[in-house]
Structures are given as structure tokens and as C-alpha cells.
Design a protein around this motif. Structure first.
Motif, mmCIF file in Angstrom:
data_model
loop_
_atom_site.group_PDB
_atom_site.id
_atom_site.type_symbol
_atom_site.label_atom_id
_atom_site.label_comp_id
_atom_site.label_asym_id
_atom_site.label_seq_id
_atom_site.Cartn_x
_atom_site.Cartn_y
_atom_site.Cartn_z
ATOM 1 N N LYS A 178 1.069 -0.729 -0.029
ATOM 2 C CA LYS A 178 -0.054 0.393 0.005
ATOM 3 C C LYS A 178 0.495 1.027 -0.045
ATOM 4 O O LYS A 178 0.621 2.528 -0.394
ATOM 5 C CB LYS A 178 -1.401 -0.360 0.955
ATOM 6 C CG LYS A 178 -1.733 -1.166 1.345
ATOM 7 C CD LYS A 178 -3.423 -0.534 2.149
ATOM 8 C CE LYS A 178 -4.414 -1.592 1.933
ATOM 9 N NZ LYS A 178 -5.321 -0.985 2.314
ATOM 10 N N VAL A 179 1.997 1.276 0.845
ATOM 11 C CA VAL A 179 2.841 2.017 0.404
ATOM 12 C C VAL A 179 3.416 3.190 -1.111
ATOM 13 O O VAL A 179 3.760 3.318 -1.307
ATOM 14 C CB VAL A 179 4.211 1.626 1.443
ATOM 15 C CG1 VAL A 179 5.585 3.224 0.988
ATOM 16 C CG2 VAL A 179 3.656 1.340 3.552
ATOM 17 N N LEU A 180 3.249 1.251 -1.745
ATOM 18 C CA LEU A 180 4.055 1.233 -2.746
ATOM 19 C C LEU A 180 2.894 1.846 -3.878
ATOM 20 O O LEU A 180 3.289 2.439 -4.760
ATOM 21 C CB LEU A 180 4.545 0.101 -3.403
ATOM 22 C CG LEU A 180 5.977 -0.450 -2.854
ATOM 23 C CD1 LEU A 180 6.700 -1.681 -3.463
ATOM 24 C CD2 LEU A 180 6.642 0.551 -3.073
ATOM 25 N N ASP A 181 1.995 1.797 -3.341
ATOM 26 C CA ASP A 181 0.748 2.621 -4.165
ATOM 27 C C ASP A 181 0.788 3.988 -4.169
ATOM 28 O O ASP A 181 0.176 4.016 -5.399
ATOM 29 C CB ASP A 181 -0.925 1.731 -3.957
ATOM 30 C CG ASP A 181 -0.912 0.322 -3.718
ATOM 31 O OD1 ASP A 181 -0.598 -0.260 -5.134
ATOM 32 O OD2 ASP A 181 -2.113 -0.414 -3.458
ATOM 33 N N GLY A 182 1.266 4.737 -3.082
ATOM 34 C CA GLY A 182 1.365 6.082 -2.990
ATOM 35 C C GLY A 182 2.406 6.169 -3.900
ATOM 36 O O GLY A 182 2.696 7.789 -4.202
ATOM 37 N N THR A 183 3.161 5.850 -4.144
ATOM 38 C CA THR A 183 4.768 5.995 -5.187
ATOM 39 C C THR A 183 4.785 5.289 -6.156
ATOM 40 O O THR A 183 4.282 4.306 -6.603
ATOM 41 C CB THR A 183 5.253 5.311 -4.196
ATOM 42 O OG1 THR A 183 5.390 5.894 -2.667
ATOM 43 C CG2 THR A 183 7.322 5.597 -4.297
ATOM 44 N N ARG A 184 5.484 6.348 -7.565
ATOM 45 C CA ARG A 184 5.681 5.966 -8.080
ATOM 46 C C ARG A 184 7.088 4.548 -8.610
ATOM 47 O O ARG A 184 8.243 5.981 -7.843
ATOM 48 C CB ARG A 184 5.319 6.307 -9.793
ATOM 49 C CG ARG A 184 3.889 6.569 -10.131
ATOM 50 C CD ARG A 184 4.140 7.587 -11.395
ATOM 51 N NE ARG A 184 5.772 8.094 -12.132
ATOM 52 C CZ ARG A 184 6.086 8.702 -13.378
ATOM 53 N NH1 ARG A 184 4.698 9.464 -13.505
ATOM 54 N NH2 ARG A 184 7.284 8.841 -13.428
ATOM 55 N N VAL A 185 6.870 3.903 -9.358
ATOM 56 C CA VAL A 185 8.100 3.382 -8.864
ATOM 57 C C VAL A 185 8.509 3.143 -10.667
ATOM 58 O O VAL A 185 8.203 1.989 -10.935
ATOM 59 C CB VAL A 185 7.854 1.785 -8.569
ATOM 60 C CG1 VAL A 185 9.573 1.064 -8.455
ATOM 61 C CG2 VAL A 185 7.638 1.770 -7.188
ATOM 62 N N ALA A 186 9.020 4.170 -10.228
ATOM 63 C CA ALA A 186 9.606 4.457 -12.554
ATOM 64 C C ALA A 186 10.914 5.862 -12.257
ATOM 65 O O ALA A 186 11.109 5.923 -11.027
ATOM 66 C CB ALA A 186 8.260 5.495 -12.851
ATOM 67 N N MET A 187 10.925 5.445 -13.323
ATOM 68 C CA MET A 187 12.409 7.119 -13.366
ATOM 69 C C MET A 187 11.612 8.428 -13.108
ATOM 70 O O MET A 187 10.536 8.335 -13.036
ATOM 71 C CB MET A 187 12.726 7.351 -14.999
ATOM 72 C CG MET A 187 13.209 5.867 -15.861
ATOM 73 S SD MET A 187 13.779 5.752 -16.919
ATOM 74 C CE MET A 187 13.131 7.030 -18.239
ATOM 75 N N SER A 188 12.913 8.725 -12.326
ATOM 76 C CA SER A 188 12.749 10.039 -11.849
ATOM 77 C C SER A 188 13.328 11.256 -12.650
ATOM 78 O O SER A 188 14.173 10.873 -13.368
ATOM 79 C CB SER A 188 12.767 10.153 -10.045
ATOM 80 O OG SER A 188 13.836 10.300 -10.157
ATOM 81 N N ALA A 189 13.013 12.403 -12.411
ATOM 82 C CA ALA A 189 14.008 13.949 -12.486
ATOM 83 C C ALA A 189 15.148 13.781 -12.357
ATOM 84 O O ALA A 189 15.317 14.075 -11.496
ATOM 85 C CB ALA A 189 13.412 14.993 -13.376
ATOM 86 N N THR A 190 16.675 13.971 -12.732
ATOM 87 C CA THR A 190 17.765 13.687 -12.629
ATOM 88 C C THR A 190 18.095 14.998 -13.358
ATOM 89 O O THR A 190 19.299 15.295 -12.263
ATOM 90 C CB THR A 190 18.384 12.509 -13.138
ATOM 91 O OG1 THR A 190 18.541 12.461 -14.533
ATOM 92 C CG2 THR A 190 17.617 11.558 -12.280
ATOM 93 N N HIS A 191 17.584 15.726 -14.150
ATOM 94 C CA HIS A 191 18.057 16.755 -14.306
ATOM 95 C C HIS A 191 17.211 18.219 -14.037
ATOM 96 O O HIS A 191 15.916 17.950 -14.067
ATOM 97 C CB HIS A 191 18.321 17.227 -15.499
ATOM 98 C CG HIS A 191 19.350 18.396 -15.845
ATOM 99 N ND1 HIS A 191 18.545 19.277 -17.023
ATOM 100 C CD2 HIS A 191 20.867 18.269 -15.981
ATOM 101 C CE1 HIS A 191 19.559 19.927 -16.829
ATOM 102 N NE2 HIS A 191 20.493 19.913 -17.531
ATOM 103 N N ALA A 192 17.638 19.309 -13.784
ATOM 104 C CA ALA A 192 16.146 20.859 -13.953
ATOM 105 C C ALA A 192 15.570 20.828 -14.772
ATOM 106 O O ALA A 192 14.206 21.202 -15.233
ATOM 107 C CB ALA A 192 17.206 22.081 -13.832
#
Length: 125
Positions: free
Chosen positions: A46-60
Motif C-alpha cells: 500500500k505504501v508503494l501504491d502511493g509511490t510511482r516506481v519509475a524513472m524520476s527527474a535527474t536534471h532541472a
């Protein structure tokens, strides 16, 4: 080298396991406290349901992903079985939970170690 999502996920699970272990320890510490209601944390899924397990922004200039940190809240059990002291802690259940937490910590650590070794081998090559 850019951070790898697996390490973030392992860190998040380790924090969740720490909170769960605290809840289990608190339940065991209050096993003889009258009217104490056992608590547990919401499942990690359920904790993961609120989090996207995917790529995230690493640059502005990358797009904002909108990922927010998951909450680790303690919840009372939905249907506690009360003992004569009106305490809902069952030692056997708490010991099973403690064993689950220990095994999950061990698995988490083993996966991170293996992934780290793999990264180090690719960096040497």
C-alpha cells in the motif's frame, strides 16, 4: 554515476521495516498493559501504491514526476481480539511479525549487496 531506483526502493522498504519493527516492539512492551490495543503499519504494498516506481527527474530540465514520499502511519488492528484485560496483543502474532521483519531486512540487504556488486563489476570492466 546517476542514482539507481532500486537503491531508493530498498531505502524506502528499510524505513518501512524499521517503523514496523518499532510497532511490534511497542506491542510486545505493552503486552501486560490493560486496555492496550495492538498497532501495526499499513502493508508495504500500500505504501508503494502511493509511490510511482519509475524513472524520476535527474536534471532541472526534466519534467516533474509528481512523486511524493509515502507515509508510514501506525494503524490499530481492524478487529482486535480482546483478552480478559481488554488488551489485544497476542505474543505469538507479534513474534511472527518480528520474524517477518527480520527476514525482510535480510532479503533487502542481500539484494542491495548483489546489485552493488554487479554495479562495481560493470564499472571495473
Amino acid at each position: 554515476m546517476e542514482p539507481v531506483n532500486l537503491f531508493d526502493l530498498a531505502t524506502q522498504q528499510a524505513r518501512w521495516l524499521s517503523v514496523r519493527q518499532t510497532a511490534v516492539a511497542g506491542n510486545i512492551a505493552n503486552i501486560n498493559t490493560p486496555n492496550y490495543k495492538a498497532v501495526d503499519v499499513e502493508p508495504f504494498e500500500k505504501v508503494l501504491d502511493g509511490t510511482r516506481v519509475a524513472m524520476s527527474a535527474t536534471h532541472a530540465q526534466h519534467q516533474d514526476t509528481g512523486v511524493t514520499p509515502a507515509s508510514f502511519s501506525l494503524d490499530e488492528r481492524d478487529d482486535p481480539q480482546l483478552l480478559p484485560s481488554e488488551n489485544s496483543v497476542v505474543l505469538e502474532d507479534e513474534l511472527v511479525k518480528a520474524g517477518e521483519v527480520r527476514r525482510a531486512f535480510e532479503l533487502n540487504t542481500a539484494i542491495v549487496k548483489a546489485f552493488h556488486r554487479m554495479l562495481m563489476m560493470t564499472a571495473k570492466g
